[in-house]
Design a protein around this motif. Structure first.
Motif, PDB file in Angstrom:
ATOM      1  N   ASP A 300      -5.271 -12.748   1.876  1.00 13.93           N
ATOM      2  CA  ASP A 300      -6.578 -12.250   2.309  1.00 13.93           C
ATOM      3  C   ASP A 300      -7.083 -12.892   3.572  1.00 13.93           C
ATOM      4  O   ASP A 300      -8.293 -12.909   3.811  1.00 13.93           O
ATOM      5  N   GLN A 306      -3.724  -7.610   7.921  1.00 12.70           N
ATOM      6  CA  GLN A 306      -4.137  -6.818   6.753  1.00 12.70           C
ATOM      7  C   GLN A 306      -3.803  -5.341   6.866  1.00 12.70           C
ATOM      8  O   GLN A 306      -3.185  -4.800   5.953  1.00 12.70           O
ATOM      9  N   PRO A 307      -4.197  -4.658   7.951  1.00 17.87           N
ATOM     10  CA  PRO A 307      -3.792  -3.260   8.046  1.00 17.87           C
ATOM     11  C   PRO A 307      -2.277  -3.074   8.064  1.00 17.87           C
ATOM     12  O   PRO A 307      -1.769  -2.093   7.507  1.00 17.87           O
ATOM     13  N   ASP A 310      -1.244  -3.429   4.463  1.00 24.19           N
ATOM     14  CA  ASP A 310      -1.631  -2.236   3.711  1.00 24.19           C
ATOM     15  C   ASP A 310      -0.624  -1.122   3.936  1.00 24.19           C
ATOM     16  O   ASP A 310      -0.211  -0.439   3.001  1.00 24.19           O
ATOM     17  N   LYS A 313       2.814  -1.961   2.290  1.00 19.74           N
ATOM     18  CA  LYS A 313       2.792  -1.916   0.824  1.00 19.74           C
ATOM     19  C   LYS A 313       3.081  -0.515   0.309  1.00 19.74           C
ATOM     20  O   LYS A 313       3.711  -0.346  -0.729  1.00 19.74           O
ATOM     21  N   ARG A 319       0.604   4.008   9.492  1.00 26.19           N
ATOM     22  CA  ARG A 319      -0.568   3.168   9.309  1.00 26.19           C
ATOM     23  C   ARG A 319      -0.321   1.750   9.821  1.00 26.19           C
ATOM     24  O   ARG A 319      -1.214   1.102  10.366  1.00 26.19           O
ATOM     25  N   SER A 638      -0.371 -11.460  -6.047  1.00 27.09           N
ATOM     26  CA  SER A 638      -1.256 -10.368  -6.437  1.00 27.09           C
ATOM     27  C   SER A 638      -1.672 -10.441  -7.909  1.00 27.09           C
ATOM     28  O   SER A 638      -2.735  -9.933  -8.254  1.00 27.09           O
TER      29      SER A 638
END
Lengths: 688, 374
Positions: A300, A306-307, A310, A313, A319, A638
């Motif tokens: 985090d 982060q993007p 994302d 994942k 993206r 996670s």
């Protein structure tokens, strides 16, 4: 040493003449021994495969893992009483609030203001001014363009957040690292102690820091800064320490004889003379910090990671593409800026200051004033505070997405068979012919363990055997044997391919100036890009699989290995080559009998670095379907109840890394006396 | 090997001891530098060697027995104020170690060094810094300049570490740069200068703090021959103008003979001979020194005192008159032109006679040596 040197040459030569031929006849070549071990292993595999493999299901835990998880719970529960945890929490708080304050100043709304205190215009203006001041107007332009691209592509806040985390970690690294560097430069004992710690820090794959760091420093900004700091510290300490230590002793002596105090020596002689080297160290530290700060998005950490994460994942290349591209932009910007600043420092040091010192000062004052005006404007008018909406980012993402879809639709008929063939041939094998993975992971654990230990003995001698046994025992007790063997397979396969590339391109670059001129800048560029980003295009090509992680590992490790081999081969003295040519050696003979043997220490070092790099990537690859230890670590992040397993996986990765490192080093030290270049090159690459 | 002119041998001073004419006797209180029983032993437990029987072992024996290497072995000498004292030896003879021990850039193992009445070896760190700042400066073979500073600030460095204000020290440094012939290069950087000019900067830096003594550690060995000659002349000029005491390390005998009032010859860390140039050449202490000096043009070094014979009642009194410290080379032309032998007169008293044959023996012996060289 000197005792033998003093012996007359005739006496020294005698015993060897007598002994050497006998030894040579008796000794079976190492490669033959290794092959024999592997053949034996295959035979045993044939009869025992599938038994005692210690396979552990995806969500299965053992007592060891539960013990670790309860240790975590105990640490969390003792937060208010345990002084160590209190200390780490308060350090974390400092970082957290610093990041928060900087974010409110620069990137997020500082309530009740709807926008940050300083808008994009002001931030860009100040950044450009800093670029101008430390590195010149070209860099100022580059910085401006980079910052504008953050906004235009729609990732202003994430980009600035990433820079904030990087900046704070680098600041802390300088505050801690410079005194350490001075210390190891002036005391041999400190140097040997600190070196061991730095070695360990550098052998550990980036991913592994995160789990314990999060335990003690919490998730989010604080954990991200601390993990980044730990990763970024070694290059600065090593390189700056080396720079300070290498200041000419004559100059030190000459200035000592003028009666300077120790402090004067440091401030007026050692630091200024090492300035350019220190900035090189700073460059490495900044690049390391950037790469770790992106990876810290796993815990985090704020920023562009982060993007990307994302996107990865859910295997959405489109993206991940734009933020990935921006990470590359930031990497290039930071690298160019610090490199230019270091060149400038070198120039100032060698040829004297700026010729128009006065004019420069005026210019800086003027542009500084302008930047301040722009800061003010960005505080009072909305257009300068919030980056205007732009469709460019989204359209770029959809272009990337359709490109990726096109690749999947059209190229997969080529890439998939290739991938599958490779997987069957090299990794899985068939019932009667083992692949590497089935050999390592499907043999009973004691067979694999024994085979690895014997191979370590053959390759690196007793010096390699002991650490290998310790590491294997550790992996066994961490209850992730099967996963560890799969990760080891990926690492070994990746490294073999890396070394093939390194040999071909390294020798080619060393022998052809033109090739070197073309390839080297590409390699340099490749090295500045944070490892996270490699996954994106490889994922687009091959889809989520183990193979993808291996390819990403190769792409990640190849530049460093190629450069090491090229420099090693280039380091062979021209006179030796000339002598070999004069005996009529062919080109092939010249390469295989002179250049490669003489560059042996570089080859071993390249293998060592290749192993560690590929291992690091094989772990990150857990994210894109590589499974094994990397997946266990990701799971540990996670899911709270899987923490212990993730921790055990992290520890297993470290043990794998240490084992591979020790074996290659022992192999290097075994035949030839360890040579100094390996240390400096290691230092050079340490930060990546 | 050449034969040494035998004439007048009885009156020639014997070389091995110090104090021929101008330098004071060892231990006299007004020496600028006085070194007593100085030892430097490198290696583990080096301080356990001096004063034990091990100290008498040869270098090799000591090395294999204790692992220690002797740099300087029991060295004692004095340097008079204003004297140029040259320490000469081949590489590895310990001369560079010796000069570093004088200001404790290398910490001596045993012995005392007294500099201008201050005991350097007993000085505290602060006192030692004080001595280095004000009493003694050093010039190094590889210059040791600060590449990130202008010439002017390099020269002013010694003044800067003392705490002198910027304006004052720069004024002083400018003055010194004039003195060594570098005016106009104040704002250059060391890398922009040739080797010879860089060494002038090194010289200026040493002079800037106005020390009473200058130490030179093979300062001109890295320069090419012509520049080296210029720099040697520069040192001679500065010595004339400033009259500083100088200790000069070199491996070059020509340089030693040219510059030195006295020469100390070292081998394996020990003193082999201390003496004036003509003593070293005229009466070498052993075969080592003799071998060393065999190439020297004797007529340029030896004085008449080395070639004269005692006066006899029947000697002609019409020959030219010269003093005993006239160099043979300079006396040769007049001596050979005259039909009568030269009369050597010191303080109005006839001390010796030099005939043509004595002069020719020096000059011809020299030519034979040089002729026999490959």
């Amino acid at each position: 040493m000197t005792a033998t040197a003093l012996r007359p040459p005739g006496a020294g030569a005698r015993p060897e003449d007598d002994v050497a031929p006998v030894q040579r006849m008796r000794r079976i070549p190492r490669w033959a021994l290794a092959v024999a071990v592997v053949v034996g292993w295959v035979v045993v595999w044939y009869f025992t495969k599938g038994t005692d493999t210690l396979t552990l299901g995806g969500r299965e835990n053992t007592d060891t893992h539960d013990t670790l998880t309860s240790f975590r719970d105990w640490v969390l529960a003792s937060r208010d009483t345990n002084p160590i945890v209190q200390l780490t929490t308060s350090i974390a708080e400092v970082f957290r609030s610093s990041v928060d304050w900087l974010q409110r100043m620069l990137s997020t709304a500082n309530l009740p203001r709807p926008v940050p205190e300083v808008g994009w215009l002001g931030v860009t203006a100040v950044a450009a001014w800093v670029g101008l001041a430390i590195a010149g107007w070209r860099i100022a332009l580059l910085v401006t363009a980079s910052f504008l691209s953050f906004g235009i592509l729609g990732f202003w806040q994430d980009s600035i957040d990433l820079l904030i985390v990087t900046f704070l970690a680098v600041l802390a690294a300088v505050v801690i690292g410079m005194p350490l560097a001075i210390w190891i430069a002036t005391s041999a004992r400190a140097n040997s102690v600190v070196s061991v710690v730095l070695d360990l820090m550098q052998t550990m794959p980036t991913f592994v820091y995160l789990i314990p760091v999060v335990l003690f420093f919490g998730i989010g900004a604080s954990g991200a800064v601390v993990a980044t700091l730990i990763y970024a510290l070694p290059p600065l300490v090593r390189i700056a320490g080396h720079g300070i230590r290498s200041v000419s002793p004559t100059t030190i002596e000459a200035t000592d004889s003028a009666g300077q105090s120790r402090m004067q020596r440091l401030r007026k002689v050692q630091l200024p003379m090492a300035r350019a080297t220190i900035i090189v160290g700073l460059n490495q530290t900044i690049m390391a910090a950037l790469s770790m700060a992106t990876i810290a998005s796993f815990v985090d950490g704020p920023g562009l990671g982060q993007p990307v994460l994302d996107g990865l994942k859910i295997n959405d290349v489109g993206r991940a593409f734009v933020p990935g591209l921006l990470i590359v932009v930031i990497a290039v910007m930071l690298d160019r800026t610090t490199t230019a600043a270091s060149e400038r420092a070198e120039n100032v040091a060698r040829r004297g200051g700026h010729q128009h010192e006065r004019r420069r000062k005026l210019l800086l004052a003027g542009t500084g004033l302008l930047a301040l005006v722009l800061v003010y404007v960005s505080r009072v008018s909305l257009w300068a505070a919030e980056f205007p909406e732009s469709e460019l980012g989204t359209s770029l993402a959809s272009v990337a997405d359709s490109a990726s879809t096109w690749v999947t639709d059209n190229l997969s008929s080529y890439t998939n068979p290739f991938r599958n063939e490779f997987t069957v041939l090299v990794l899985n094998g068939s019932d009667d012919r083992p692949g590497l993975q089935s050999l390592l992971a499907e043999s009973p654990w004691y067979v694999t363990g024994a085979a690895i230990a014997v191979l370590a003995l053959v390759v690196g001698g007793l010096r390699a055997l002991l650490p290998t046994l310790v590491c294997l025992a550790g992996i066994y007790f961490l209850d992730l044997w099967h996963d560890a063997m799969i990760t080891l397979t990926m690492t070994l396969v990746g490294t073999v391919l890396v070394m093939l590339l390194a040999l071909v391109f390294g020798v080619w670059m060393a022998r052809s100036r033109r090739t070197d001129l073309v390839v080297r800048p590409l390699l340099d560029a490749g090295q500045t890009i944070p490892p996270f980003v490699y996954l994106i295009p490889v994922l687009a090509l091959f889809g989520p699989s183990r193979f993808t992680a291996i390819v990403a590992g190769i792409v990640y490790a190849a530049p460093a290995a190629i450069k090491l081999v090229a420099d090693g081969v280039k380091g062979v003295p021209a006179t030796t080559i000339e002598a070999s040519r004069s005996t009529g050696a062919t080109r092939w003979q010249e390469i295989t009998k002179v250049q490669l043997p003489m560059a042996r220490s570089s080859l071993v070092l390249a293998t060592n670095q290749g192993l560690l790099y590929v291992l690091a990537m094989a772990v990150i690859g857990g994210l894109v379907g590589a499974g094994a230890l990397g997946y266990d670590v990701v799971l540990g992040f996670s899911r709270s109840e899987e923490w212990g397993k993730g921790m055990a996986a992290g520890a297993s990765i470290v043990l794998l890394g240490v084992m591979l490192d020790r074996i290659t080093r022992a192999a290097a030290a075994d035949r030839s006396a360890p040579r100094e270049p390996s240390r400096t090159s290691r230092m050079r690459w340490g930060g990546i | 090997m050449t034969t040494i002119p035998r004439t007048g041998r009885s009156t020639a001073p014997q070389g091995a001891t110090a104090g021929a004419e101008q330098p004071p006797a060892p231990g006299s209180g007004d020496a600028a530098l006085s070194v007593r029983n100085l030892w430097k032993v490198f290696g583990p437990k080096a301080d356990k060697v001096v004063g034990t029987p091990d100290a008498d072992l040869s270098r090799q024996e000591l090395k294999s027995k204790t692992g220690c290497v002797i740099g300087v072995r029991d060295v004692s000498f004095d340097v008079a104020p204003g004297e140029v004292f040259v320490v000469m030896g081949l590489s590895g003879s310990g001369k560079s170690t010796l000069v570093r021990c004088l200001t404790r850039l290398i910490e001596p193992t045993a012995g005392t060094v007294v500099l201008d009445g201050e005991d350097v070896t007993a000085a505290s760190e602060a006192k030692l810094r004080e001595l280095r700042r004000t009493h003694v400066s050093m010039v190094f073979q590889h210059f040791g300049l600060l590449p990130h500073r202008q010439v002017l600030d390099n020269v002013a460095y010694g003044l800067e570490v003392r705490g002198m204000s910027k304006k004052e020290r720069r004024a002083k440094a400018t003055e010194i740069l004039d003195l060594v012939g570098l005016d106009g290069y104040e704002t250059s950087y060391p890398d922009q200068l040739s080797g010879g000019m860089q060494q002038r900067v090194g010289l200026a830096r040493a002079l800037a703090s106005d020390p009473t003594m200058l130490l030179f550690d093979e300062p001109f060995s890295a320069l090419d021959p012509l520049i080296r000659r210029d720099m040697q002349n520069e040192v001679i000029r500065l010595h004339h103008e400033l009259g500083k005491t100088m200790v000069f390390i070199t491996h070059d005998l020509q340089e030693a003979l040219k510059l030195g009032d006295r020469i100390l010859i070292m081998r394996d860390g020990e003193i082999v001979q201390v003496g004036t140039p003509d003593q070293v050449v005229g009466a070498p202490a052993d075969d080592y020194v003799r071998d060393f000096t065999s190439d020297v043009p004797r007529s340029h070094v030896l004085t008449l005192k080395w070639v004269m014979r005692d006066p006899r009642p029947g000697d002609s009194s019409e020959g030219p008159v010269m003093s005993s410290d006239t160099v043979v080379f300079k006396a040769a032309r007049a001596a050979l032109a005259s039909a009568h032998p030269v009369r050597v007169v010191d303080g109005g008293e006839l001390v010796g006679i030099v005939d043509d044959e004595a002069i020719l023996r020096v000059v011809v012996a020299e030519e034979t040596t040089e002729g026999s060289k490959p």
